[in-house]
Design a protein around this motif. Structure first.
Motif, PDB file in Angstrom:
ATOM      1  N   ASP A 145      89.544  24.550  18.610  1.00 53.90           N
ATOM      2  CA  ASP A 145      90.128  25.765  18.029  1.00 53.90           C
ATOM      3  C   ASP A 145      91.381  25.424  17.235  1.00 53.90           C
ATOM      4  O   ASP A 145      92.109  24.492  17.578  1.00 53.90           O
ATOM      5  N   HIS A 159      87.022  28.306  14.931  1.00 54.91           N
ATOM      6  CA  HIS A 159      86.451  27.968  16.232  1.00 54.91           C
ATOM      7  C   HIS A 159      85.237  27.078  15.979  1.00 54.91           C
ATOM      8  O   HIS A 159      84.324  27.464  15.266  1.00 54.91           O
ATOM      9  N   TYR A 217      84.505  22.700  22.741  1.00 55.94           N
ATOM     10  CA  TYR A 217      85.109  23.624  21.782  1.00 55.94           C
ATOM     11  C   TYR A 217      86.358  23.026  21.140  1.00 55.94           C
ATOM     12  O   TYR A 217      87.123  22.315  21.785  1.00 55.94           O
ATOM     13  N   LEU A 235      87.230  17.377  17.220  1.00 55.83           N
ATOM     14  CA  LEU A 235      86.959  18.815  17.172  1.00 55.83           C
ATOM     15  C   LEU A 235      88.166  19.599  16.668  1.00 55.83           C
ATOM     16  O   LEU A 235      88.008  20.568  15.919  1.00 55.83           O
ATOM     17  N   VAL A 246      82.175  24.558  17.723  1.00 51.52           N
ATOM     18  CA  VAL A 246      81.433  24.237  18.943  1.00 51.52           C
ATOM     19  C   VAL A 246      80.530  23.046  18.647  1.00 51.52           C
ATOM     20  O   VAL A 246      79.829  23.033  17.634  1.00 51.52           O
ATOM     21  N   ASP A 247      80.566  22.057  19.530  1.00 49.54           N
ATOM     22  CA  ASP A 247      79.688  20.904  19.413  1.00 49.54           C
ATOM     23  C   ASP A 247      79.015  20.694  20.759  1.00 49.54           C
ATOM     24  O   ASP A 247      79.627  20.935  21.799  1.00 49.54           O
ATOM     25  N   ASN A 248      77.775  20.262  20.752  1.00 48.66           N
ATOM     26  CA  ASN A 248      77.039  20.031  21.988  1.00 48.66           C
ATOM     27  C   ASN A 248      76.887  18.524  22.165  1.00 48.66           C
ATOM     28  O   ASN A 248      76.309  17.853  21.314  1.00 48.66           O
ATOM     29  N   ASP A 299      78.591  22.245  25.967  1.00 50.22           N
ATOM     30  CA  ASP A 299      79.304  22.680  24.766  1.00 50.22           C
ATOM     31  C   ASP A 299      80.761  22.263  24.869  1.00 50.22           C
ATOM     32  O   ASP A 299      81.395  22.398  25.917  1.00 50.22           O
TER      33      ASP A 299
END
Length: 112
Positions: free
Chosen positions: A46, A70, A44, A89, A72-74, A42
């Motif tokens: 922000d 917030h 992140y 992100l 989240v990318d995998n 993961d």
């Protein structure tokens, strides 16, 4: 008393053994590293922006708020720590924050 070695003989194929051991260690390390790098993790992003909007003629506070997002990318570990990934992100998080700000500003305009 101790003995001194004057002539040390290595096996005839010692250099071959060294080269084989090095090549095998390098290859397995490379393969293992690539396998580890291809696993997912993961990542992140922000963003936090504080917005204060005042009505100039009265000093009334129209908006005084923290906007937080917030994301989240995998993705694979090999791609997870690059400048492009960080900016992507962060950009996604800022986009969410700006959509929240836009919605609040539209409400302020409707109240006027």
């Amino acid at each position: 008393m101790g003995r001194t070695i004057y002539n040390l003989k290595l096996p005839p194929n010692y250099q071959n053994q060294q080269a084989t051991a090095f090549a095998a260690g390098f290859a397995f390390g490379l393969v293992g590293g690539m396998v580890y790098g291809m696993t997912k993790t993961d990542v992140y992003g922000d963003a936090c922006i504080r917005i204060t909007v005042l009505r100039v003629n009265t000093g009334e506070t129209l908006i005084d708020k923290d906007y937080v997002a917030h994301v989240v990318d995998n993705m694979t570990k090999l791609n997870s720590d690059t400048p492009q990934t960080r900016s992507t992100l962060a950009g996604k998080a800022i986009k969410i924050v700006m959509e929240q700000v836009k919605a609040d500003l539209e409400q302020v305009v409707q109240r006027m």
